[in-house]
Design an enzyme around this catalytic site. Structure first.
Site, PDB file in Angstrom:
ATOM      1  CE  LYS A  93      -1.989   2.875   2.956  1.00 22.82           C
ATOM      2  NZ  LYS A  93      -2.043   4.222   2.145  1.00 22.82           N
ATOM      3  CD  GLU A 114      13.496   0.308   8.232  1.00 22.67           C
ATOM      4  OE1 GLU A 114      14.239   1.167   9.203  1.00 22.67           O
ATOM      5  OE2 GLU A 114      14.272  -0.570   8.005  1.00 22.67           O
ATOM      6  CB  CYS A 159      13.077   8.619   7.766  1.00 23.20           C
ATOM      7  SG  CYS A 159      14.196   7.674   6.697  1.00 23.20           S
ATOM      8  CD  GLU A 203      10.081  12.465  11.417  1.00 24.23           C
ATOM      9  OE1 GLU A 203       8.967  12.096  11.669  1.00 24.23           O
ATOM     10  OE2 GLU A 203      11.055  11.920  10.756  1.00 24.23           O
TER      11      GLU A 203
HETATM   12  P1  NAD Z   1       2.434   8.005   7.809  1.00 27.66           P
HETATM   13  O1  NAD Z   1       2.860   7.144   9.086  1.00 27.66           O
HETATM   14  O2  NAD Z   1       1.207   8.920   8.013  1.00 27.66           O
HETATM   15  O3  NAD Z   1       1.769   7.287   6.659  1.00 27.66           O
HETATM   16  C1  NAD Z   1       2.647   6.282   6.164  1.00 27.66           C
HETATM   17  C2  NAD Z   1       1.749   4.938   5.510  1.00 27.66           C
HETATM   18  O4  NAD Z   1       0.839   4.570   6.407  1.00 27.66           O
HETATM   19  C3  NAD Z   1       0.741   5.804   4.326  1.00 27.66           C
HETATM   20  O5  NAD Z   1       0.765   4.562   3.315  1.00 27.66           O
HETATM   21  C4  NAD Z   1      -0.603   5.948   5.161  1.00 27.66           C
HETATM   22  O6  NAD Z   1      -1.540   5.804   4.117  1.00 27.66           O
HETATM   23  C5  NAD Z   1      -0.518   4.707   5.821  1.00 27.66           C
HETATM   24  N1  NAD Z   1      -1.246   4.779   7.144  1.00 27.66           N
HETATM   25  C6  NAD Z   1      -1.750   5.941   7.840  1.00 27.66           C
HETATM   26  N2  NAD Z   1      -2.801   5.570   8.788  1.00 27.66           N
HETATM   27  C7  NAD Z   1      -2.800   4.405   8.852  1.00 27.66           C
HETATM   28  C8  NAD Z   1      -3.524   3.197   9.291  1.00 27.66           C
HETATM   29  N3  NAD Z   1      -4.231   3.688  10.688  1.00 27.66           N
HETATM   30  N4  NAD Z   1      -3.284   2.014   9.202  1.00 27.66           N
HETATM   31  C9  NAD Z   1      -2.639   1.504   8.409  1.00 27.66           C
HETATM   32  N5  NAD Z   1      -1.983   2.483   7.632  1.00 27.66           N
HETATM   33  C10 NAD Z   1      -1.882   3.735   7.554  1.00 27.66           C
HETATM   34  O7  NAD Z   1       3.610   8.781   7.234  1.00 27.66           O
HETATM   35  P2  NAD Z   1       4.011   9.704   6.236  1.00 27.66           P
HETATM   36  O8  NAD Z   1       3.408  11.002   6.578  1.00 27.66           O
HETATM   37  O9  NAD Z   1       3.343   9.209   5.040  1.00 27.66           O
HETATM   38  O10 NAD Z   1       5.449   9.794   6.039  1.00 27.66           O
HETATM   39  C11 NAD Z   1       6.208  10.566   6.828  1.00 27.66           C
HETATM   40  C12 NAD Z   1       6.919   9.605   7.885  1.00 27.66           C
HETATM   41  O11 NAD Z   1       7.655   8.456   7.401  1.00 27.66           O
HETATM   42  C13 NAD Z   1       7.966  10.343   8.800  1.00 27.66           C
HETATM   43  O12 NAD Z   1       7.852   9.972  10.352  1.00 27.66           O
HETATM   44  C14 NAD Z   1       9.234   9.817   8.386  1.00 27.66           C
HETATM   45  O13 NAD Z   1      10.279   9.899   9.244  1.00 27.66           O
HETATM   46  C15 NAD Z   1       8.824   8.206   8.116  1.00 27.66           C
HETATM   47  N6  NAD Z   1       9.672   7.521   7.332  1.00 27.66           N
HETATM   48  C16 NAD Z   1      10.633   6.692   7.912  1.00 27.66           C
HETATM   49  C17 NAD Z   1      11.616   6.153   7.035  1.00 27.66           C
HETATM   50  C18 NAD Z   1      12.436   5.037   7.539  1.00 27.66           C
HETATM   51  O14 NAD Z   1      13.197   4.349   6.895  1.00 27.66           O
HETATM   52  N7  NAD Z   1      12.740   5.180   8.936  1.00 27.66           N
HETATM   53  C19 NAD Z   1      11.665   6.473   5.778  1.00 27.66           C
HETATM   54  C20 NAD Z   1      10.793   7.174   5.288  1.00 27.66           C
HETATM   55  C21 NAD Z   1       9.990   7.981   6.014  1.00 27.66           C
END
Ligand code: NAD
Length: 486
Positions: free
Chosen positions: A176, A250, A285, A387
């Site tokens: 997804k 992650e 991240c 963050e």
């Molecule tokens: P997010 O957590 O809002 O969303 C991530 C994914 O989860 C999206 O596909 C979203 O649709 C889905 N999602 C949202 N709510 C959900 C739920 N209740 N159940 C299941 N899935 C759900 O994150 P974002 O805003 O898309 O991305 C930014 C974040 O990602 C930042 O915190 C960043 O640090 C982190 N990130 C981490 C890494 C890593 O490798 N550690 C890499 C890239 C980004």
């Protein structure tokens, strides 16, 4: 540029959602315009995708690792051949500049497929010396259907990782992508689907609540791999706990950069700039967003850094001459600004460059923001702890080495860190004391396939990106013991 209406991939077919609804994907470089549309998948669609992955698993698990690897290498070649096109779609939907970010992301994704294709035959077991009359050996077996969920900031790279690790290891996958950046992932999935048997890779598009939750909770999903925020990571872990399935998380970061007094030079300024991912609007991240500068070089270092930031070309993500593009969407844009406002209201804070958004001119047409540096920040302030996920760097002076290390570790995150000094002994002593999954010394680059990557503390757990990460996270070990005297 607009990519139009895209469909999602279930059981080898390109389909709409069962309700026939679509979600628009905004182009952040030009507010209010649409980059494309995706199906709005709900629980029934997720169910179809998981069942097709479940059915495909029976045959896919029996394909030899060598043959699975060959397919991954072919996918890598095909992704590279379409790298320019994929890069343009990434730029369009994420706002990440084509030259500095989006095209390199597409090309690195091709390398990821090739890397896992190359190490596929290392999915092997051991023999264990239990005695003359016993043969004991282990096998690395796939787990089953993987539910992979990725964010929007490096959508294609993170999708490439989930696809290549899960599928090379013999699992099948329901992926997804984020509803903010699904279009380039679908373009890459199209390439994958030309090589993989139907059902091996499925991509469902939709919101977190309507599509992500049903995937995380589906009873046939045997492994969850999530990249995203700490808050949603917690929800995913709860879903995993309910059914007792393994989970890799992650999550976010607030990574420190420590600059020692001997490193007040232009190459370090360039490295700090790179590590902060300013050209991805700080939306990384691993962004080194807390800059700990020794007090003796504090002013002179910042002067050089700000000069560099002022020379950046901000604007149209699809323009080859642009260095830095747009923030992903209005919500994130407003969130970043609220942090800036909060930061500069604090007593003693100094806004060194950037700040509030341009109200008019070309930059006001998209979610553009200037790189921002706030000085004299207290390590306990919100802008130093949370963050921001935007181009906002906080600068904090320090006197003694121990104080710098203590402040760097005062964070609930522990994803990355950067240390800058010519004294290698000091650098390594510091690196060993830093509570982060990945420490870079005198460089601020991105991860290279083959390096195990993942967080300490609330930045998550599990490792990805490497052979070891694939073996730990995407296979399960089975021991078989045979009595040879029978
Ligand atoms: P997010 O957590 O809002 O969303 C991530 C994914 O989860 C999206 O596909 C979203 O649709 C889905 N999602 C949202 N709510 C959900 C739920 N209740 N159940 C299941 N899935 C759900 O994150 P974002 O805003 O898309 O991305 C930014 C974040 O990602 C930042 O915190 C960043 O640090 C982190 N990130 C981490 C890494 C890593 O490798 N550690 C890499 C890239 C980004």
């Amino acid at each position: 540029m607009e990519v139009g209406r895209r469909l999602m991939l279930i059981g080898g077919q390109w389909v709409e959602g069962s309700d026939g609804e679509f979600i628009p994907v905004e182009n952040p470089g030009r507010k209010g315009t649409i980059a494309g549309e995706i199906p709005r998948a709900k629980a029934a669609d997720v169910d179809r995708a998981v069942l097709s992955a479940f059915r495909a698993f029976e045959a896919w698990r029996k394909v030899s690792p060598r043959d699975r690897g060959k397919l991954m290498i072919s996918i890598g070649e095909a992704v590279e051949a379409k790298g320019n096109e994929i890069g343009r779609i990434i730029a369009l939907e994420t706002g990440n500049a084509i030259r500095t970010q989006s095209r390199p992301e597409a090309m690195l994704s091709a390398d990821i497929f090739r890397y896992f294709g190359g190490v596929a035959t290392e999915i092997k077991g051991e023999t264990i010396p239990l005695g003359e009359n016993l043969l004991s050996y282990s096998r690395r077996e796939p787990i089953g259907v993987v539910g992979g969920i990725v964010p929007w900031n490096s959508p294609v790279l993170l999708a490439a990782l989930k696809i290549s690790m899960s599928i090379t290891a013999g699992n099948t996958l329901v992926l997804k992508p984020s509803a903010e950046a699904p279009l380039a992932v679908l373009a890459m999935a199209q390439i994958c689907s030309e090589f993989l048997p139907p059902g091996t890779l499925n991509v469902v598009t939709g919101t977190g609540t309507e599509c992500g939750i049903p995937l995380a909770r589906h009873p046939f999903v045997r492994k969850l791999s999530f990249t995203g925020s700490r808050e949603i990571g917690r929800t995913i872990m709860e879903a995993a706990a309910e059914r007792i399935v393994p989970v890799t998380l992650e999550l976010g970061g607030k990574s420190p950069q420590i600059v020692f007094p001997d490193a007040d030079e232009q190459q370090v300024v360039d490295g700090v700039f790179l590590a902060m991912r300013f050209t991805r609007q700080g939306q990384s991240c691993t962004a080194g967003s807390r800059l700990f500068l020794h007090e003796s070089i504090y002013d002179s270092f910042l002067k050089k850094l700000i000069k560099k930031l002022k020379n950046l070309k901000i604007g149209d993500p699809l323009d080859e001459s642009t260095d830095m593009g747009a923030i992903i969407n209005r919500t994130q844009f407003e969130k970043v600004y609220s942090y800036v406002e909060d930061g500069i209201r604090q007593k003693g804070a100094v806004l060194l460059t950037g700040g509030l958004p341009p109200g008019e001119g070309p930059l006001a047409q998209g979610y553009f923001m200037e790189p921002t540096v706030i000085g004299n920040v207290g390590n306990e302030w919100r802008i130093a702890r949370e963050e921001i996920f935007g181009p906002v760097l906080v600068a904090i002076p320090w006197k003694g080495e121990e104080e710098a290390i203590r402040m760097a570790n005062e964070s609930h995150y522990g994803l990355a860190a950067f240390i800058w000094t010519h004294d290698i002994g000091k650098a390594l002593r510091t690196a060993h004391q830093i509570e982060s999954g990945w420490v870079q010394v005198n460089q601020g680059g991105g991860i290279v396939p083959g390096q195990s990557y993942g967080g300490f503390k609330q930045s998550g757990f599990g490792r990805e990106y490497s052979l070891e990460g694939m073996l730990e996270s995407y296979t399960q070990r089975k021991s078989i013991t045979v009595n040879l005297q029978f």
